[in-house]
Design an enzyme around this catalytic site. Structure first.
Site, PDB file in Angstrom:
ATOM      1  N   GLU A 218       0.976  -1.124   0.007  1.00 58.25           N
ATOM      2  CA  GLU A 218       0.045   0.121  -0.132  1.00 58.25           C
ATOM      3  C   GLU A 218       0.847   1.338  -0.072  1.00 58.25           C
ATOM      4  O   GLU A 218       1.741   1.471   0.937  1.00 58.25           O
ATOM      5  CB  GLU A 218      -0.837  -0.095   1.365  1.00 58.25           C
ATOM      6  CG  GLU A 218      -1.963  -0.884   1.488  1.00 58.25           C
ATOM      7  CD  GLU A 218      -2.893  -0.880   2.441  1.00 58.25           C
ATOM      8  OE1 GLU A 218      -4.016  -1.090   2.321  1.00 58.25           O
ATOM      9  OE2 GLU A 218      -2.875  -0.182   3.584  1.00 58.25           O
ATOM     10  N   CYS A 219       0.562   2.147  -0.986  1.00 59.37           N
ATOM     11  CA  CYS A 219       1.404   3.379  -1.039  1.00 59.37           C
ATOM     12  C   CYS A 219       3.087   3.325  -0.826  1.00 59.37           C
ATOM     13  O   CYS A 219       3.419   2.946  -2.000  1.00 59.37           O
ATOM     14  CB  CYS A 219       0.789   4.358  -0.106  1.00 59.37           C
ATOM     15  SG  CYS A 219       1.217   6.302  -0.096  1.00 59.37           S
ATOM     16  N   GLY A 220       3.510   3.601   0.252  1.00 60.47           N
ATOM     17  CA  GLY A 220       5.085   3.305   0.390  1.00 60.47           C
ATOM     18  C   GLY A 220       5.356   1.905   0.299  1.00 60.47           C
ATOM     19  O   GLY A 220       6.497   1.647  -0.429  1.00 60.47           O
TER      20      GLY A 220
ATOM     21  N   THR B  22      -1.404  -0.808  -4.528  1.00 60.85           N
ATOM     22  CA  THR B  22      -2.283   0.491  -4.408  1.00 60.85           C
ATOM     23  C   THR B  22      -1.629   1.455  -3.873  1.00 60.85           C
ATOM     24  O   THR B  22      -0.746   1.554  -3.040  1.00 60.85           O
ATOM     25  CB  THR B  22      -3.516   0.147  -3.920  1.00 60.85           C
ATOM     26  OG1 THR B  22      -3.292   0.158  -2.670  1.00 60.85           O
ATOM     27  CG2 THR B  22      -4.246  -1.045  -4.223  1.00 60.85           C
TER      28      THR B  22
ATOM     29  N   MET C 265       5.316   1.545  -3.675  1.00 60.07           N
ATOM     30  CA  MET C 265       6.468   2.185  -4.246  1.00 60.07           C
ATOM     31  C   MET C 265       7.854   1.287  -3.955  1.00 60.07           C
ATOM     32  O   MET C 265       8.642   0.791  -4.755  1.00 60.07           O
ATOM     33  CB  MET C 265       6.947   3.362  -3.497  1.00 60.07           C
ATOM     34  CG  MET C 265       5.840   4.468  -4.128  1.00 60.07           C
ATOM     35  SD  MET C 265       6.207   6.087  -3.386  1.00 60.07           S
ATOM     36  CE  MET C 265       5.184   6.217  -2.164  1.00 60.07           C
TER      37      MET C 265
END
Length: 448
Positions: free
Chosen positions: A327-329, A432, A332
C-alpha cells in the site's frame, strides 16, 4: 455502554487540536483515569501519539468509509475506560461533497452519531471578541450537535484573554481553558503531517510538558463533566477479510501505516501476524501465507532499502509462490525504483514495473473507492473497497496490469489504479496507492 466522551475539534487544521488532545489524554491519565482515544478520519500519525499519551491503542472512526454499525462497534472498544477523548480532523464540518457509508467524513458526523459533546479549540491569534462569533457560528451550524465549550489557544496576554471571554459570555459559550503561547511543546512536522511518535526521543518529556501545560490552563473537572455517555451496542458488521492465515507484515520506520482495526479484524479471524523489518534486511517469514507491505516513508529510507539485498531476494523468492501486496509506500517499495527528493535514483524490490519520483512532487490527497479487477489477497468477494490516498510521489511509469477502477469521493476517475503482476508459480504481486479502510456496501451500478 460506551464511557462518557468528548470530541476535540476546531474551525481548521493547525489550531492546536493535537497538542490539546495529547495534553488532556496525558493529564487525565496522570490523575489515574483510564482514557480511550479515538481519531476521526483517515490518519496514522496522530493515533500513534494518542496511544503514547493514553497507554491504549487509538482507533480511527471514519463516516465516509465505515458504516454506522461499524463505527458503533469500534467505539465499543472503549469498554472499561473512564473517559473517551476523540480528536477531529481539519475543521469540525469539513468533509467531502458526496456522502459515503455513514456521512461525508466530517468530525461532526462522528460526534453526532456517538452523542459526544464537542470542545472547540480556537487559535485566537490576532483577534478578540470575533473569536466568539466563530465559535457561535460553529455551535449553531448543525442541529443536534452539542458544542459544549471552547479552549482558547495562543492567548497573548491577560488583557487579550479578558476581551475574548467578554465575547464568549455574550455568545453564551463556556470557556474551558485558555492556553498562552508556548512553542516548547509544538510537535515537529514533515510533508505528510507530524513526525511519527517513535521518531521522537523526547516524546515522554513532551507529553509530560503537555499534560502540565493543559492542567495549569484548563478546567479539567469541567471538561470531564461535559462528557456524555453513549448508548452504544454491537451491531452486525462484516469484518475486513484477512489476506491470509499467516501474514508477514513489514513493520519498521519505513513501513508503519496500517490501521489498528484492520489488524484486529485479521486477528479475530484467526490470522497470525508475523512482523519483519526490511530496514533490518529481514525477509518475510517462510511460514507465512501472504506478505503485506503497509505505507510509510520509504523515500526517507530509500538508500537503506536499496542496500538491503537480503530483504529484496527473500521477498522475490516469497512472491514466486504466494501473494505480496503493498500500500502506497509499500507499493513504491515493490517497484523498480524510487527517485528521492534530491534526484538520486534508488533501486527497489523490482517485483513490479512501477517507477516513482519525489523530485517531481505533487500532492495526491483524498478518499478513494476502488472496484478491483483482480481481488486483493483474501478479498475475493469484495466488490468495492474504501480507502484514502495521501502522498507526494509522482508516477513515472506504471506498466503492469491495472489492479482496480479507482474513483475519488466525487466519482471522478483517478490515474492511480494500482497494478499487479503474476508470480511464476502461483504467486501474485499487487499494489495500490490508496490505504484500505473498509469494504464498501454502497456501490452504485455494475463493477467497472
Amino acid at each position: 455502554m460506551i464511557p462518557p466522551g468528548i470530541l476535540i475539534s476546531a474551525p481548521a487544521s493547525g489550531t492546536g487540536k493535537t497538542t490539546v488532545t495529547l495534553g488532556l489524554l496525558a493529564a487525565f491519565r496522570a490523575q489515574g483515569l483510564i482514557v480511550q482515544p479515538f481519531k476521526s478520519g483517515p490518519d496514522y500519525i496522530d493515533p500513534a501519539f494518542h496511544a503514547a499519551a493514553a497507554g491504549r491503542v487509538s482507533v480511527n472512526l471514519d463516516s465516509w468509509a465505515m458504516s454506522a454499525a461499524r463505527l458503533q462497534n469500534l467505539a465499543l472498544q472503549a469498554h472499561g475506560a473512564d473517559l473517551v477523548i476523540a480528536e477531529g480532523s481539519m475543521g469540525l464540518f469539513d468533509g467531502v461533497a458526496q456522502a459515503g457509508e455513514a456521512g461525508n467524513g466530517a468530525s461532526a458526523d462522528v460526534a453526532a452519531m456517538m452523542g459526544w459533546p464537542v470542545i472547540v479549540v480556537l487559535d485566537v491569534s490576532g483577534q478578540a471578541q470575533t473569536a466568539a462569533a466563530v465559535a457561535y457560528g460553529m455551535a449553531q451550524f448543525r442541529k443536534g450537535l452539542n458544542v459544549a465549550g471552547v479552549i482558547l489557544n495562543k492567548v497573548a496576554s491577560p488583557r487579550h484573554e479578558a476581551l475574548i471571554r467578554v465575547g464568549m459570555e455574550a455568545a453564551g459559550l463556556t470557556v474551558l481553558g485558555a492556553l498562552p503561547r508556548k512553542a516548547e511543546i509544538t510537535l515537529p512536522e514533515r510533508h505528510l503531517g507530524l513526525v511519527q511518535a517513535e521518531e521522537l526521543p523526547r516524546l515522554e518529556a513532551i507529553l509530560t510538558e503537555a499534560a502540565a501545560f493543559v492542567t495549569a490552563h484548563c478546567d479539567l473537572e469541567a471538561i470531564r463533566a461535559v462528557a456524555s455517555m453513549t448508548e452504544g451496542q454491537a451491531g452486525q458488521v462484516t469484518a475486513t477479510p484477512a489476506p491470509g492465515e499467516r501474514i508477514a507484515l513489514a513493520r519498521d520506520q519505513a513501513f508503519s501505516f496500517i490501521y489498528p482495526h484492520l489488524l484486529a479484524d485479521w486477528r479475530a479471524q484467526g490470522a497470525t501476524i508475523l512482523p519483519f523489518s526490511p530496514l533490518a534486511d529481514e525477509a518475510p517469514d517462510p511460514s507465512a501465507t501472504v506478505c503485506w507491505l503497509p505505507g510509510g516513508y520509504p523515500e526517507l529510507h530509500a538508500g537503506q532499502l536499496s542496500a538491503r539485498a537480503g530483504f529484496r531476494e527473500g521477498l522475490a523468492a516469497f512472491a514466486q509462490t504466494r501473494p505480496v501486496h503493498g500500500e502506497c509506500g509499500g507499493y513504491m517499495a515493490l517497484g523498480q525504483g524510487l527517485i528521492a527528493a534530491d534526484g538520486t535514483h534508488h533501486r527497489m524490490a523490482g517485483l513490479l514495473g512501477l517507477e516513482t519520483s519525489f523530485a517531481k512532487r505533487r500532492m495526491h490527497l483524498g478518499y478513494r473507492l476502488a472496484r478491483p479487477h483482480r481481488p486483493l489477497p483474501g478479498m475475493e468477494q469484495a466488490r468495492g473497497l474504501r480507502g484514502h490516498e495521501f502522498h507526494y510521489a509522482t508516477i513515472l511509469s506504471q506498466p503492469d496490469t491495472p489492479l482496480a477502477h479507482v474513483t475519488d469521493a466525487n466519482g471522478q476517475e483517478v490515474a492511480e489504479t494500482g497494478s499487479y503482476r503474476d508470480g511464476a508459480d502461483g504467486g501474485c504481486i499487487s499494489g495500490t496507492f490508496f490505504h484500505l479502510i473498509a469494504e464498501s456496501s454502497l456501490l452504485d451500478g455494475p463493477q467497472a
